[in-house]
Motif scaffolding. Structure first.
Motif, mmCIF file in Angstrom:
data_model
loop_
_atom_site.group_PDB
_atom_site.id
_atom_site.type_symbol
_atom_site.label_atom_id
_atom_site.label_comp_id
_atom_site.label_asym_id
_atom_site.label_seq_id
_atom_site.Cartn_x
_atom_site.Cartn_y
_atom_site.Cartn_z
ATOM 1 N N LEU A 1 0.841 -1.014 -0.025
ATOM 2 C CA LEU A 1 0.136 -0.178 0.508
ATOM 3 C C LEU A 1 1.164 1.162 0.361
ATOM 4 O O LEU A 1 0.978 1.893 -0.419
ATOM 5 C CB LEU A 1 -0.554 0.672 0.872
ATOM 6 N N GLU B 1 -9.629 -3.701 0.276
ATOM 7 C CA GLU B 1 -9.386 -2.603 0.693
ATOM 8 C C GLU B 1 -8.009 -2.068 -0.087
ATOM 9 O O GLU B 1 -8.980 -0.615 -0.892
ATOM 10 C CB GLU B 1 -9.123 -2.342 2.211
ATOM 11 N N VAL C 1 -8.322 -1.652 -4.757
ATOM 12 C CA VAL C 1 -8.493 -0.258 -5.470
ATOM 13 C C VAL C 1 -7.477 -0.330 -6.408
ATOM 14 O O VAL C 1 -6.775 0.481 -7.106
ATOM 15 C CB VAL C 1 -9.380 0.620 -4.821
ATOM 16 N N PHE C 2 -5.987 -0.868 -6.077
ATOM 17 C CA PHE C 2 -5.157 0.324 -6.443
ATOM 18 C C PHE C 2 -4.625 -1.453 -7.680
ATOM 19 O O PHE C 2 -3.349 -0.827 -7.628
ATOM 20 C CB PHE C 2 -3.760 1.284 -5.815
ATOM 21 N N ARG D 1 -4.996 11.127 -3.733
ATOM 22 C CA ARG D 1 -4.799 9.526 -4.404
ATOM 23 C C ARG D 1 -5.955 8.999 -4.487
ATOM 24 O O ARG D 1 -6.133 7.860 -5.403
ATOM 25 C CB ARG D 1 -3.787 9.189 -5.044
ATOM 26 N N ALA D 2 -6.184 8.158 -3.294
ATOM 27 C CA ALA D 2 -6.653 7.562 -2.471
ATOM 28 C C ALA D 2 -8.516 7.585 -3.276
ATOM 29 O O ALA D 2 -8.961 6.745 -3.424
ATOM 30 C CB ALA D 2 -6.496 6.669 -1.225
ATOM 31 N N ARG E 1 -8.284 7.064 -7.166
ATOM 32 C CA ARG E 1 -9.131 5.920 -7.366
ATOM 33 C C ARG E 1 -9.196 5.199 -7.123
ATOM 34 O O ARG E 1 -10.766 4.369 -7.715
ATOM 35 C CB ARG E 1 -7.410 5.158 -6.595
ATOM 36 N N THR F 1 -3.815 7.252 2.898
ATOM 37 C CA THR F 1 -5.008 6.297 2.007
ATOM 38 C C THR F 1 -5.696 4.998 2.559
ATOM 39 O O THR F 1 -6.424 5.944 1.602
ATOM 40 C CB THR F 1 -3.948 4.750 1.480
ATOM 41 N N LEU G 1 -9.744 6.834 1.196
ATOM 42 C CA LEU G 1 -10.615 5.436 1.026
ATOM 43 C C LEU G 1 -11.789 5.474 2.030
ATOM 44 O O LEU G 1 -12.781 4.792 0.871
ATOM 45 C CB LEU G 1 -9.401 4.111 1.040
#
Lengths: 341, 341, 341, 341
Positions: free
Chosen positions: C182, C335, C338-339, D20-21, D24, D287, D291
């Motif tokens: 992450l 979780e 998504v990346f 970014r999170a 995304r 991150t 999310l």
């Protein structure tokens, strides 16, 4: 002038610093235009370009790798390769090239110059094995990364009374092993330049265990045991199938564990050594290389590459890049031996 | 032989690496004995010693500072100082000294040698301002620390659209500013070697703001504005009372904020630059200096100091340590100017 | 009181910080005396001790590893082991023990307490897989080292348009892979908790190549492909002979290269992850664990171990250390998905 | 949905990881669109936007600062500010906002939500002084930077037998000083939460000198001496004129030098603490915050902010961000005192 820039061979921290310096000085001081070629000689071969101006080089100084991409494409090994390059350069209106790379990339550059393509070279080899220059960028970064790994491994070796073997880059020249071994306080350093005697390595390790400290062995990926041990190694290598991982480092750890009766572990640093942000030394050297390379282009001094001599940047013929592999002199290894055992 | 070792002047990453190399080689290869003198010339002056053998140098390679301690004591400024040193050395049975230090420490070493005390010197200056050697250890570490700070400050400058002024070490020579500024991508670099024009500095900053990037100014602690601005600065300095903190860096940030109408901040790196673990470059250089210094002692080649020339370690007369201050040549600063603004 | 301290199992950044905190508070606040046992349970078993007072803990806070040494000795697997420990503790006048270690070390501690040996435990597992505590020290350091390696590998992956597979620690729990993946911006993360589908991995990589970025795969050493692929892997593992090096990471790189037709490289971080100086998080957590452990001993609250809950240090029964392996919950992996790609 | 994102207040490592999170997950899982607002609340106030999609968030995870820029603009202090924001959001077709910031930024968010602008907040404070969450991102990075500086300063302090005072961030809460001081092995830690007694500080330092080690004092920028010493300090501060540089740290170094008769030096870390690449802890936390924030928006759960509780991310009312300043409890400082002197 309209100048093409390309980077070839293995990536190396500092490539982007060269590109940035070339473009900054070329645009600001001389008013030149730039074209980026993608992936080394593949770029001019296939006419694959990307824009390269002041905006494209912003913020790239601290970044490892190369924004232009790289490859090992050699136009001389491709039918009609040189003609295609000439045609593409003509189509794109390119007056000159700056080629940043190692022995192979600069060897192509030398031959192309003879064939009428004006090139200036910038030497790049993370192994520091180019005779024509005191140092190349990327080497200092690699040595620091290896040293930091060795620093870390000392404590784990001591806590468990085990030997740790650290395999670093260097197929033909042991500079990274020598410098990171000296800097990291290794107890044995093994280089490609000199076959090692396994008995002596084990002897150093045994000596070390007597003071309750645990030994660190730094070994170049290209180091080889002396003749008597070669059979064993050869066999082991076949079984692996993958020479690039767990080669001499793992073999050595196994041998040491067997002979000393104490645990030994191998760590193979691999690609970590060539990635990431460059050290200050490499950023300054790469930047200066770039500034001097664009000067050479501007002056029409082709067929040359830039080189470091002492604290000065000089120009030498491109052929020097391929003339001589700079290996570690016996005297430098002997110097380090006082720290063995 | 029985050899005394001392470290004088400001501390510098790599001092312990020199001490370790001297002792390792002296004991292992030559069978010499060592005595550590505490706190530079104060040690021999007061006969203040500590044991110095293989066990004492274990594990010190990666450590900053000096296990021997340091001071700025000068025996020539103390009545009967030289006689006391001679007497103490005789009492302790010391045959020779290795003095590790800068201009002052090595100046004392040169004079003592003339007076019959056999000394070999190892040059040390974090500022890299010694003419006799291409580089000194500690400098590379300082430059990397400054560069990493500049890398960090870029993001904070950009997020807030402010100017950040970074004040680095360098009273008389701007090497740290030049190299860390080049490596960190500074937009202006100001050195002691050349008075700076505040108007021009502001102009560079204004240019920079036009591309939405926020400027970083790197300034040596010894840099000075040109005549017109001196009055203001002089006054400001008096008000501070503490020149060592918040000197030219803070003054400059205030001036820039006033003239551009945009926030400016100063960061004074100070002693962080000289502490902590040395880089690989400095560990290798310091180790090689140590190995060559003990060779010189062993051969009875006194009155010399070791120096780096290209990639070789050579010996030069101790007097060279004090002969010439190596400042940044105008050409090197000019080279960097393409990145300004 | 006279208190014995030992560290067992694999080394972990922060062990020295615990030892230091225990001794500093025990001596200064409570006037206790300490005895260091060497190499985990081997120390009390063989009566192998070393002095442990304020002087011995000076300067050890930033150092990785353990000044007491470690081993995997289990007195319950040795005939008469427990009796020998009891006898040695009696001979040495030890009133209580502080045992710093993982599941095995604390399992022994729990049983010994039941048999009348008063022990307080401090949990240690670099893998963060202990159910009784939110975090253990060493984990944060390992994750940062892995993340920095991944940061470096991104640039080399991009320059060569290749996939890089990074194998990190974690045989049974994938916390290091999840957090470093992450934090490092990995494009695929594979954990022991969930068998991976090679087809899907290749699909993510193909997607990634479409944007010209080159993928990073982070894989726990204990991750396994789903059933269909197991035969191949099993065979490969046998051929290696050395599961610990070049296991799943190298296998995966080979498969990816074969299926995508593009170069893939494996990097196995290995022991680098557990050595060296601890991060601030680990130093603070280890220090607080040490301070609370000596409080428990002082209060005679044996059979307990310290644990982190939110921002508080609490005490829980030693049995909790071995009760439950804390694996990555499916929700946490979901979780991260998504990346991917 | 069409969602605006903004970052307000001082910059903090991890802001880009949040952005970014959010993007995304918002794009990939929910199909939302995003608009970046420049420079905190100035963006919606002036309708100043920038594109924000998958391409814009590539590669920003490891970068410090914020790609959106920041400011301290407060629309409630500007005539008609709220109306202009509402109008601009309507014009731009924005359905909801994600506001990432500290007490001020989230205070505005809370009030706007009441006035009908749907906002979800993400807490940000490098000082870790927000009561509603166990930790905020940026804090771990700041503590590590301060710790590394302290590690470096130890060696310079020891070599010269001097005291080094390190001034770290923290105007109202001493978390950075406490954690970096504990992690760095400081001999005295001074926080804003408790006025310090200069006599006692000097006493600790004198004790420390007796063991030949040289003391490190870590002091929050907001720490204050007890009443008796205030007059002196007040005066000194006026003379400086620049409270932000050379404040309490320099004052303290001067007092210590005067009273102990031994050299003392101050180092003010300043903005270095908030720049640069985030640690793994901060990247993972940021991150996860991102999310969970986009989940809240997607579910229409406005007026909330995300928070860390143990290892879980939860949602709490936005008002909690401003309700309580989380200062260092007396027990935590007392815990650290065993290391003083």
């Amino acid at each position: 002038m309209r100048i093409g820039v390309l980077t070839g061979g293995g990536d190396c921290p500092g490539l982007n610093a060269v590109i940035r310096a070339v473009v900054r000085k070329g645009v600001t001081d001389y008013g030149h235009e730039f074209v980026g070629f993608r992936d080394g000689w593949r770029g001019p071969l296939e006419g694959d370009t990307k824009p390269l101006g002041i905006p494209e080089v912003r913020g790239i100084l601290p970044r490892g790798g190369t924004v232009l991409g790289s490859s090992r494409t050699n136009p001389f090994k491709i039918e009609g390769g040189v003609e295609r390059i000439k045609a593409n350069l003509a189509d794109l209106g390119i007056d000159a090239l700056i080629a940043i790379g190692g022995e192979d990339t600069l060897g192509v550059a030398a031959k192309l110059t003879e064939l009428g393509v004006p090139v200036v070279g910038v030497p790049k080899t993370i192994d520091n094995d180019l005779g024509a220059t005191d140092y190349t960028f990327g080497f200092d970064t690699a040595v620091n990364i290896a040293m930091e790994a060795i620093d870390r491994l000392h404590t784990t070796a001591e806590s468990h009374h085990r030997t740790v073997v650290v395999e670093v880059m260097g197929r033909h020249a042991g500079w990274i092993a020598l410098h990171s071994g000296l800097a990291g306080g290794a107890n044995v350093i093994l280089l490609p330049e000199q076959r090692f005697d396994l008995d002596k390595v084990v002897e150093y390790i045994e000596t070390r265990f007597q003071t309750r400290y645990s030994p660190i062995v730094v070994v170049s990926e290209g180091a080889m045991p002396s003749d008597g041990d070669m059979v064993t190694q050869g066999g082991q290598l076949d079984a692996f199938g993958h020479v690039r991982l767990g080669g001499v480092g793992q073999w050595l750890a196994d041998q040491i564990e067997k002979r000393t009766g104490k645990e030994a572990r191998a760590v193979v640093l691999g690609h970590i050594q060539r990635g990431g942000t460059p050290t200050a030394f490499d950023r300054v050297l790469a930047t200066r290389f770039g500034l001097h390379a664009i000067d050479a282009v501007h002056e029409g001094d082709f067929g040359k590459m830039v080189a470091l001599r002492g604290t000065d940047i000089v120009r030498v013929p491109l052929e020097e890049a391929t003339r001589e592999l700079k290996t570690v002199p016996a005297a430098r290894l002997a110097e380090a031996e006082v720290f063995f055992g």
